[in-house]
Design a protein around this motif. Structure first.
Motif, short mmCIF file in Angstrom:
data_model
loop_
_atom_site.label_atom_id
_atom_site.label_comp_id
_atom_site.label_asym_id
_atom_site.label_seq_id
_atom_site.Cartn_x
_atom_site.Cartn_y
_atom_site.Cartn_z
N ALA A 132 13.21 -7.85 -25.46
CA ALA A 132 13.74 -6.33 -25.08
C ALA A 132 14.76 -6.13 -26.52
O ALA A 132 14.50 -5.21 -27.15
CB ALA A 132 14.54 -5.98 -24.14
N LEU A 133 15.59 -6.66 -26.80
CA LEU A 133 16.52 -6.64 -28.12
C LEU A 133 15.78 -6.69 -29.53
O LEU A 133 16.00 -6.00 -30.38
CB LEU A 133 17.79 -7.74 -27.97
N ALA A 134 14.97 -7.76 -29.38
CA ALA A 134 14.05 -7.76 -30.66
C ALA A 134 13.24 -6.47 -30.90
O ALA A 134 13.03 -5.98 -31.76
CB ALA A 134 13.10 -9.21 -30.54
N ARG A 135 12.56 -5.99 -29.73
CA ARG A 135 11.79 -4.78 -29.78
C ARG A 135 12.72 -3.38 -30.26
O ARG A 135 12.26 -2.79 -30.94
CB ARG A 135 10.95 -4.51 -28.50
N LEU A 136 14.06 -3.57 -29.74
CA LEU A 136 14.97 -2.55 -29.95
C LEU A 136 15.17 -2.74 -31.61
O LEU A 136 15.37 -1.62 -32.29
CB LEU A 136 16.24 -2.42 -29.30
N THR A 137 15.36 -3.74 -32.09
CA THR A 137 15.88 -4.05 -33.57
C THR A 137 14.48 -3.43 -34.44
O THR A 137 14.66 -2.96 -35.29
CB THR A 137 15.94 -5.47 -33.64
N ALA A 138 13.26 -3.56 -33.93
CA ALA A 138 12.09 -2.93 -34.56
C ALA A 138 12.12 -1.46 -34.42
O ALA A 138 11.31 -1.06 -35.17
CB ALA A 138 11.00 -3.58 -34.34
N HIS A 139 12.85 -1.03 -33.54
CA HIS A 139 12.95 0.78 -33.48
C HIS A 139 14.38 1.03 -33.74
O HIS A 139 15.13 1.17 -32.90
CB HIS A 139 12.49 0.94 -32.21
N PRO A 140 14.55 1.24 -34.98
CA PRO A 140 16.03 1.61 -35.29
C PRO A 140 16.49 3.20 -34.53
O PRO A 140 15.64 3.78 -34.01
CB PRO A 140 16.00 2.18 -36.88
N ALA A 141 17.74 3.07 -34.15
CA ALA A 141 18.43 3.96 -33.42
C ALA A 141 18.05 5.48 -33.90
O ALA A 141 18.40 5.50 -35.03
CB ALA A 141 19.77 3.72 -33.10
N ASP A 142 17.50 6.43 -33.26
CA ASP A 142 17.40 7.62 -33.34
C ASP A 142 18.49 8.52 -33.13
O ASP A 142 18.49 9.51 -32.07
CB ASP A 142 16.11 8.42 -32.84
N GLY A 143 19.62 8.48 -33.81
CA GLY A 143 20.94 9.09 -33.55
C GLY A 143 21.72 8.69 -32.55
O GLY A 143 21.46 7.34 -32.18
N ALA A 198 27.23 -20.44 -32.63
CA ALA A 198 26.51 -20.36 -33.80
C ALA A 198 25.24 -19.37 -33.44
O ALA A 198 24.81 -18.69 -34.30
CB ALA A 198 26.00 -21.88 -34.20
N ILE A 199 24.68 -19.77 -32.41
CA ILE A 199 23.43 -18.82 -31.89
C ILE A 199 23.72 -17.53 -31.85
O ILE A 199 23.43 -16.49 -32.51
CB ILE A 199 22.79 -19.34 -30.84
N ALA A 200 24.85 -17.21 -31.29
CA ALA A 200 25.41 -15.45 -31.13
C ALA A 200 25.70 -15.36 -32.28
O ALA A 200 25.26 -13.93 -32.66
CB ALA A 200 26.54 -15.86 -30.01
N ALA A 201 26.30 -15.91 -33.36
CA ALA A 201 26.70 -15.16 -34.55
C ALA A 201 25.35 -14.86 -35.23
O ALA A 201 25.46 -14.14 -36.03
CB ALA A 201 27.42 -16.31 -35.29
N ALA A 202 24.07 -15.87 -35.33
CA ALA A 202 23.04 -15.53 -35.83
C ALA A 202 22.40 -14.32 -35.41
O ALA A 202 21.75 -13.50 -36.21
CB ALA A 202 22.26 -16.64 -35.82
N VAL A 203 22.57 -13.93 -34.09
CA VAL A 203 21.96 -12.91 -33.32
C VAL A 203 22.87 -11.52 -33.91
O VAL A 203 22.15 -10.61 -34.26
CB VAL A 203 22.18 -12.78 -31.95
N VAL A 204 23.95 -11.85 -34.06
CA VAL A 204 24.75 -10.64 -34.36
C VAL A 204 24.60 -10.21 -35.61
O VAL A 204 24.62 -8.83 -36.13
CB VAL A 204 26.16 -10.97 -34.37
N ALA A 205 24.05 -11.09 -36.70
CA ALA A 205 23.97 -10.75 -38.08
C ALA A 205 22.48 -10.03 -38.07
O ALA A 205 22.65 -9.34 -39.33
CB ALA A 205 23.80 -12.24 -38.89
N ARG A 206 21.79 -9.98 -37.39
CA ARG A 206 20.29 -9.32 -37.50
C ARG A 206 19.82 -8.57 -36.33
O ARG A 206 18.71 -7.94 -36.30
CB ARG A 206 19.39 -10.53 -37.93
N THR A 207 20.64 -8.38 -35.28
CA THR A 207 19.99 -7.74 -34.03
C THR A 207 20.52 -6.08 -33.99
O THR A 207 21.53 -5.82 -34.56
CB THR A 207 20.41 -8.32 -33.00
N ALA A 208 19.79 -5.40 -33.25
CA ALA A 208 20.29 -4.12 -33.21
C ALA A 208 21.52 -4.36 -32.11
O ALA A 208 21.51 -5.20 -31.27
CB ALA A 208 19.26 -3.28 -32.46
N GLY A 209 22.40 -3.18 -31.91
CA GLY A 209 23.54 -3.43 -31.04
C GLY A 209 24.44 -4.56 -31.20
O GLY A 209 25.02 -5.34 -30.65
N ALA A 210 24.99 -4.84 -32.43
CA ALA A 210 25.48 -5.99 -32.97
C ALA A 210 26.86 -6.17 -32.32
O ALA A 210 27.40 -7.15 -32.00
CB ALA A 210 25.72 -6.19 -34.50
#
Length: 266
Positions: A132-143, A198-210
């Motif tokens: 779900a988070l990966a799919r959100l990352t592919a759809h930038p927030a609209d406002g 380490a994994i969480a930091a990698a997620v924060v670096a590239r996910t939506a809702g960092a």
């Protein structure tokens, strides 16, 4: 702000939006019943009976109330006119419905002391939230509404479950007879927290809702430190916490001044 393309709303869209709202309500009810011990023992009692060196302080679990409230807002917004047919809702909706079902199932299983089953369920929950988070990352927030009522809640949820899965794995090991404390448990606990950071930091670096993701991970790691585990576990948790905070701050500051909120929430 970007403007997403909307198509005509369909019956399937309305069914999905309704299912998500129902799932959000079920989570609230299941969470309340699980905390009260209505299904057997309370979730807290089962955790305390299988304590480990990476157990957060009990007060940390109050974050579930924030998560449930945020997901309820997300689901209520999702049934409003103009929302069900949005591409981002279609991309994430059923995954979030699945997360609601899995979370309720985890509460039932854990309260019934089916700890191994509960761990399998929470791993499934983590996978579903990751998708779900990966799919959100592919759809930038609209406002701002998307940032606060879609990306933010899902990221906050995923961050907490990321650490909860690790804590649950340790609890499951103790339930199955592995030592919850001592030298081996301390070393394993410290290593697992370093990897988690380490994994969480990698997620924060590239996910939506960092920022929400980082906030819930930091909350969980800080709660482990407050619980007073062995020094090696404390050091590992602090290192992991600092790594997540550093990456989150770097990501926000690297964005242009007017885009920092967008960078933090996706």
């Amino acid at each position: 702000m970007t403007t997403s393309v909307r198509s005509r709303v369909t019956v399937a869209d309305r069914v999905r939006a309704g299912a998500l709202l129902l799932g959000a309500l079920v989570q609230v009810v299941a969470g309340g019943l699980g905390g009260s011990g209505a299904f057997g023992l309370s979730v807290g009692q089962v955790a305390q009976e299988n304590t480990t060196v990476v157990m957060p302080v009990p007060a940390a679990f109050s974050i579930w109330g924030v998560i449930y409230a945020a997901l309820l807002v997300l689901a209520l917004r999702g049934v409003l006119p103009g929302q069900p047919e949005r591409p981002v809702q279609r991309a994430t909706g059923w995954w979030l419905v699945a997360s609601a079902v899995l979370n309720a199932g985890w509460i039932l299983a854990f309260s019934a002391q089916a700890v191994v089953l509960a761990q399998a369920v929470i791993v499934g929950l983590l996978v579903v939230l990751a998708v779900a988070l990966a799919r959100l990352t592919a759809h930038p927030a609209d406002g701002a509404a998307d940032r606060w009522m879609l990306h933010g809640p899902v990221a906050l949820y995923a961050g907490w479950v990321s650490v909860a899965t690790v804590v649950g794995a340790a609890t499951t090991g103790t339930f199955l007879g592995a030592p919850g404390a001592g030298g081996v448990a301390t070393v394993l606990g410290a290593l697992v927290l370093l990897v988690t950071g380490a994994i969480a930091a990698a997620v924060v670096a590239r996910t939506a809702g960092a920022l929400p993701y980082a906030a819930s991970v930091v909350w969980a790691l800080g709660a482990i430190v407050v619980m007073g585990p062995p020094l090696a576990v404390v050091v590992a948790a602090v290192v992991a916490l600092v790594a997540v905070v550093a990456v989150a701050v770097r990501r926000v500051l690297a964005a242009p001044r007017g885009r920092r909120v967008a960078a933090a929430f996706g």
